[in-house]
Structure formats: structure tokens, C-alpha cells
Design an enzyme around this catalytic site. Structure first.
Site, PDB file in Angstrom:
ATOM      1  N   HIS A 311       0.811  -1.211   0.000  1.00  0.00           N
ATOM      2  CA  HIS A 311       0.000   0.000   0.000  1.00  0.00           C
ATOM      3  C   HIS A 311       0.848   1.266   0.000  1.00  0.00           C
ATOM      4  O   HIS A 311       0.369   2.330  -0.399  1.00  0.00           O
ATOM      5  CB  HIS A 311      -0.965  -0.020   1.185  1.00  0.00           C
ATOM      6  CG  HIS A 311      -2.130  -0.933   0.961  1.00  0.00           C
ATOM      7  ND1 HIS A 311      -3.287  -0.540   0.344  1.00  0.00           N
ATOM      8  CD2 HIS A 311      -2.285  -2.253   1.239  1.00  0.00           C
ATOM      9  CE1 HIS A 311      -4.114  -1.563   0.258  1.00  0.00           C
ATOM     10  NE2 HIS A 311      -3.536  -2.613   0.784  1.00  0.00           N
ATOM     11  N   GLU A 312       2.085   1.170   0.434  1.00  0.00           N
ATOM     12  CA  GLU A 312       2.965   2.330   0.400  1.00  0.00           C
ATOM     13  C   GLU A 312       3.631   2.512  -0.961  1.00  0.00           C
ATOM     14  O   GLU A 312       3.821   3.643  -1.419  1.00  0.00           O
ATOM     15  CB  GLU A 312       4.056   2.202   1.482  1.00  0.00           C
ATOM     16  CG  GLU A 312       3.540   2.302   2.903  1.00  0.00           C
ATOM     17  CD  GLU A 312       3.042   3.694   3.252  1.00  0.00           C
ATOM     18  OE1 GLU A 312       3.450   4.667   2.593  1.00  0.00           O
ATOM     19  OE2 GLU A 312       2.227   3.805   4.203  1.00  0.00           O
TER      20      GLU A 312
END
Length: 460
Positions: A311-312
Site C-alpha cells: 500500500h505504500e
């Protein structure tokens, strides 16, 4: 340490001040001598906010560049609302208003407009997906529902436009006291309403979050806005205006403008299906060995680390977010520095994953008083994304308003979203100010969901 260049700088400013005024007041020479510039601004998505425990904002970063160039420390004074900005300035609570103040003749006897000067106007915000008809002319608004907040400047402008068009606009009101201007833009993006109105710069910033909206239809005359200082600080005004005239086309200024008003924000994952097909059965990413090694070392499920990394950065070791978070685990440079990582080492996969695992474990341990392990992880993930200060504020609000500060879903989660509203972020229990909480709520939900999926895909 003796600094002849700085002594000369202050001396020149003093001479300028003497030439501009017979009486020595508190102007830029005195500010420079005290090494501190007091900046008055608002907690908004365009001016000043704290994200991932870092001070950010378009106006904040611009005035910080000015302060850094002159070796000044920045002291931020946050006004509670727009009407308080000039009042605080005239009360000598600050030296400069770093916010888009409308240029009005009524204020010209008490303030000097200077520094960052822009021309803006109001625009229609409308959805622009494949099957949507995008309006191109204000006459096409006739017979359509346009939502505004009651009592806002947008209501006033739409009423004036209705008279100019000879009638036919259907003004609708979003009257809930938990709504702000940017909520209506979110509602347009989500299809709940078709049209709203916003200032161009607010609409442009929100377009970086909601790519399915159009903000091109102008519905008002141009309005000039500017920073402002008191009338008795002409040297400061001249210095700010000369500085901005020099840097407004410089690469740093252009990067800031692009960062806040053009670059997409939030999580925008690429299609991972091709990527997954290239992996061996049970493998999540090319970096699984590091996730496992440092997950074991710090006592964090390696699949949770993998979910955070996805997700980063979508597992891109060279990835960087609009806010400056870098590498596989999306670490802010200041966070990385606190963990002993400097410069480009942030983009070394093993180093980045080690630091990310250490940081996430620190956050989980911070919430040891929560008691429930799942809730600890949710609070830690929210802090990883939004900054621990905002989560502390949301927990304090939850406790004050009889919710459960130790439960994320429906409790702390609710108050992190309410921190976009003035009555909540200005509450005495809050220390970190305004926050746009939707991204953090979505982040916690999505990281947990992907973590569960990774558990079913790969064993320990």
C-alpha cells in the site's frame, strides 16, 4: 558563532528601514535580529497541516522557504477561522499572514499585500467519468441541481449568477453541520450529487485526490488574493514581494505547485495480476525474505509488513509519495533519520524494510494500553499513515465524547474523520490540528484486508 554575512544582512535591512520610516518600529530588521518569523495561517488542506507527524501545506512550505533563505526560525500561529487572520495580524500576534487573503480596498489602510499573490475564481465541480456529460458553459447549469453550504460565499455567488442568467438555477443545500466544502466535492466524486462550487485552488487540490472530477468551468470573476503584513512593516512587505518575484518560476516553487495541485494523492495501485503471475506459489513479493527476516526480528507478522509495503509503494523500492515518503515501506525522511537511515540509503530494499518493521513495531508498542492486539495493530497502522499526533487527538476526542478510545472501528475511526471540522480540530483536547482523515480510514481497512488475503496465500 560570529557570522559577518548575517551581520551585514541585518545592517542593510536597518538602513532600508530608516529610509522608509523616521521612527524605528518592529519591521524585518528586528525580526531578523530575533531569528524568528511569526506566521499566521489556517489549518486547511492548502495552507498548513500535520501529516505523518510532519508540518506540511502549500503556504507553509512557501513561507518556510523564505524563512530558511534568511536563516529564520518559523513560529506558526494558527487562526481559528478566516476572520481571525487579519485580527491576529493587527493585534501583533504574528508578522505575516501566509494564506490566500482576498485583496480588498477596505483593508488597504491597515495592511500591505505582499509575497505570494495569486488570481483565482470559483468553479463548478462535476463528475467526469466515461458516461458523464461535462458542462462547458454556465448556461448549461440552468435546470440542474447545484449543491452548496447554506450561508457560504458559494451560495451568494450562485444567487448572483441566477440573476445574471435570468433564473433557472436550482440551488440545493447540504445542511448537515458535519459537512465542509471539500465534503461536497467528495460527494460529487462518489455520485451522491452532480454539481457543487468551490474556489479554483481548492478544486484543483481535490482533483489530485478524486481523478474522476472536472474543475474547469468558471462561474465567477477573478479574485486576487495575497499574503499580508501590517502597514507598519514595509521592509518585510518589500522583502517578501521581492523574494516571491525571484522564486515564483524557480524549480523549487514549480515542484511545490505540482506537489500540491497536480500530483495524485492517496493509494493508486497498479494492476497486480501480471506481477503476481510471475511469482512462485505462496510468494507475495520479490522481498519476502526481508519481510520474514525483519518481521521475525521485531515480532511483526511478515505478511502485515508486506501488506504495508504494497500500500505504500506497490513493492517499488524507488517509490516516493507526493508527501515525500520513500522506499518500499514509505518512510518519511525524518522518520528514517530517527531510525538511523540517511540520504539514499532509504531506497535500499533491506535497509528500508528493516526500518519499516522497527517503526511499525514501535507504533504497536505505543498502544500497549489498548489491550486488544487487533486494535493495537489498527491504531498503529493509522499512526503509520496519518501520524501519531492525529491518532492521539482522535482518541482524546473519543474519550471526551463517550466513545471507546481503545476501539478503532466506529470509535477512534469516527473522530479521525471528524478532525476535518473546525469544531473538532480546534477542540482543546486536540494538539495536531486539522486532518483529512478519509485516507487513513481507507488505509487501515485496506491494509488489514490485504493482510488477511496474504495470510491465506502464504503460510509463516
Amino acid at each position: 558563532m560570529f557570522n559577518p554575512g548575517r551581520i551585514l544582512f541585518v545592517f542593510i535591512l536597518l538602513l532600508l528601514s530608516c529610509n522608509r520610516s523616521k521612527e524605528a518600529g518592529y519591521d524585518f530588521p528586528q525580526i531578523a535580529a530575533k531569528d524568528t518569523l511569526r506566521v499566521i495561517t489556517l489549518n486547511t488542506s492548502t495552507s498548513y497541516f500535520i501529516y505523518r507527524d510532519q508540518e506540511m501545506g502549500y503556504h507553509y512550505e512557501m513561507i518556510k522557504s523564505f524563512a530558511d533563505e534568511h536563516g529564520l526560525e518559523l513560529q506558526v500561529v494558527v487562526a481559528q477561522n478566516t476572520s481571525a487572520l487579519i485580527q491576529l495580524l493587527l493585534n501583533n500576534s504574528g508578522d505575516v499572514v501566509a494564506y490566500s487573503v482576498p485583496v480588498e480596498n477596505a483593508l488597504k489602510d491597515s495592511v500591505l499585500y505582499c509575497g505570494l499573490s495569486e488570481v483565482s475564481h470559483q468553479v463548478v465541480v462535476q463528475r467526469a467519468e466515461r458516461d458523464d456529460t461535462v458542462l462547458q458553459d454556465v448556461t448549461e447549469l440552468i435546470g440542474r441541481d447545484i449543491y452548496v453550504l447554506r450561508g457560504s460565499k458559494y451560495e451568494q455567488r450562485m444567487n448572483n449568477l441566477n440573476q445574471e442568467l435570468g433564473g433557472g438555477l436550482r440551488l440545493r443545500y447540504a445542511d448537515r453541520d458535519t459537512l465542509v466544502e471539500e465534503d461536497l466535492i467528495r460527494m460529487v466524486s462518489g455520485g451522491e450529487i452532480r454539481y457543487t462550487v468551490a474556489d479554483e485552488y481548492v478544486a484543483r487540490l481535490n482533483h489530485t485526490y478524486f481523478r474522476n472530477i472536472d474543475v474547469g468551468l468558471k462561474v465567477s470573476f477573478d479574485q486576487r488574493t495575497s499574503w499580508a503584513v501590517r502597514k507598519d512593516t514595509p521592509v518585510l512587505a518589500d522583502s517578501l514581494t521581492a523574494w516571491f518575484g525571484r522564486v515564483n518560476r524557480a524549480p523549487h516553487y514549480l515542484r511545490l505547485t505540482k506537489r500540491y495541485f497536480e500530483e495524485a494523492k492517496g493509494f493508486h495501485a497498479d494492476n497486480q495480476s501480471t506481477f503476481v503471475a510471475m511469482l512462485a506459489p505462496g510468494q507475495i513479493s520479490p522481498w519476502d525474505a526481508y519481510f520474514k527476516q525483519y518481521g521475525k526480528q521485531y515480532g511483526v507478522d511478515w505478511r502485515l509488513l508486506a501488506s504495508v509495503s504494497y500500500h505504500e509503494s506497490t513493492f517499488d523500492p524507488d517509490g516516493q509519495s507526493w508527501a515525500g515518503a520513500g522506499g518500499l515501506m514509505g518512510l518519511m525522511p525524518a522518520t528514517a533519520a530517527a531510525l538511523g537511515i540517511a540520504g539514499n540509503d532509504l531506497y535500499i530494499p533491506e535497509t528500508n524494510i528493516r526500518a519499516g518493521a522497527e517503526y511499525l513495531k514501535m507504533l504497536i508498542d505505543t498502544f500497549s494500553s489498548v489491550g486488544n492486539e487487533t486494535e493495537q495493530v489498527k491504531m498503529a497502522l493509522a499512526s503509520y499513515n496519518g501520524g501519531i499526533g492525529h491518532i492521539a487527538d482522535a482518541r482524546a476526542l473519543a474519550e471526551k465524547y463517550a466513545a471507546d478510545k481503545n476501539v478503532w472501528d466506529g470509535n477512534v475511526e469516527r473522530f479521525i474523520q471528524l478532525k476535518r471540522l473546525e469544531q473538532y480540530y480546534n477542540d482543546p483536547v486536540c494538539k495536531a490540528g486539522y486532518f483529512r482523515g478519509d485516507e487513513t480510514v481507507n488505509y487501515v481497512r485496506d491494509v488489514i484486508s490485504r493482510w488477511q488475503a496474504y495470510k491465506s496465500l502464504s503460510s509463516l
